[in-house]
Scaffold this motif. Structure first.
Motif, PDB file in Angstrom:
ATOM      1  N   THR A  18       0.370  -1.663   0.473  1.00  0.00           N
ATOM      2  CA  THR A  18      -0.152  -0.177  -0.124  1.00  0.00           C
ATOM      3  C   THR A  18       0.841   1.380  -0.116  1.00  0.00           C
ATOM      4  OG1 THR A  18      -1.799  -1.028   1.219  1.00  0.00           O
ATOM      5  CG2 THR A  18      -1.643   0.947   0.827  1.00  0.00           C
ATOM      6  N   PHE A  19       1.800   1.613   0.832  1.00  0.00           N
ATOM      7  CA  PHE A  19       2.598   2.222   0.996  1.00  0.00           C
ATOM      8  C   PHE A  19       3.449   2.884  -0.437  1.00  0.00           C
ATOM      9  CE2 PHE A  19       7.228   4.338   2.101  1.00  0.00           C
ATOM     10  CZ  PHE A  19       6.605   5.449   2.512  1.00  0.00           C
ATOM     11  N   ILE A  20       3.903   1.471  -0.846  1.00  0.00           N
ATOM     12  CA  ILE A  20       4.763   1.687  -1.905  1.00  0.00           C
ATOM     13  C   ILE A  20       3.597   1.902  -3.531  1.00  0.00           C
ATOM     14  CG2 ILE A  20       5.817   0.267  -3.861  1.00  0.00           C
ATOM     15  CD1 ILE A  20       7.304  -1.074  -2.060  1.00  0.00           C
ATOM     16  N   LEU A  21       2.223   1.816  -3.614  1.00  0.00           N
ATOM     17  CA  LEU A  21       1.597   1.833  -4.466  1.00  0.00           C
ATOM     18  C   LEU A  21       0.831   4.023  -3.927  1.00  0.00           C
ATOM     19  CD1 LEU A  21      -0.154   0.638  -6.810  1.00  0.00           C
ATOM     20  CD2 LEU A  21      -2.391   1.106  -5.052  1.00  0.00           C
ATOM     21  N   LEU A  22       0.991   3.916  -2.667  1.00  0.00           N
ATOM     22  CA  LEU A  22       1.098   4.985  -2.529  1.00  0.00           C
ATOM     23  C   LEU A  22       1.879   6.767  -2.792  1.00  0.00           C
ATOM     24  CD1 LEU A  22      -0.650   5.513   0.616  1.00  0.00           C
ATOM     25  CD2 LEU A  22      -1.659   6.060  -1.384  1.00  0.00           C
TER      26      LEU A  22
END
Length: 160
Positions: A18-22
């Motif tokens: 999720t952090f990478i996607l953001l």
């Protein structure tokens, strides 16, 4: 012990992805902010380098977090050698691995994908050739756009 590892690793992996996607969304947003000729002119300079390096690295990191380790054998074809290359059959999220390993080329995608929250912004930064399934001329327009990009002498990125 294996079940305990899964209980711990699954949430950690989900949080990391999720952090990478953001981060990918943020990078794509910055690179395409106030973009001149949005969609009709190729990204140049720092915008293109940012997409190539940042999104490629983040995509590779996301696959690593998911447990995939990809090794490339051979040499990826350069833009002059292959302005268009085919990845087939393209039926899963593994196509993203190909994009990451080839420097985030443009892709051919359904036009509806561009309006998807978060993913649509990331996809738009790759300057896709959008295919509309409702438009009867879409197939002809797609072929014309692919031809135009292939003959642009390196102005546009490679197309998958």
């Amino acid at each position: 012990q294996t079940a305990l590892q899964g209980i711990i690793l699954l949430p950690l992996r989900a949080i990391c992805i999720t952090f990478i996607l953001l981060l990918a969304w943020l990078s794509a947003s910055i690179a395409t902010f106030c973009q001149p000729g949005r969609g009709f002119l190729p990204l140049k300079g720092w915008r293109r380098r940012m997409i190539q390096t940042t999104l490629s690295g983040l995509t590779r990191t996301a696959f690593f977090v998911m447990g995939f380790q990809v090794k490339v054998k051979g040499k990826v074809a350069s833009l002059p050698e292959a302005p268009i290359f085919v990845a087939a059959p393209h039926s899963s999220f593994f196509d993203a691995i190909i994009c990451a390993l080839t420097g985030m080329p443009s892709i051919v995608s359904r036009a509806e994908n561009l309006s998807t929250p978060v993913f649509g912004t990331i996809l738009s930064s790759l300057q896709p050739v959008a295919v509309s399934r409702q438009d009867p001329d879409s197939r002809k327009n797609t072929v014309a756009e692919l031809t135009r990009r292939a003959l642009s002498r390196g102005q546009w990125p490679q197309v998958v």
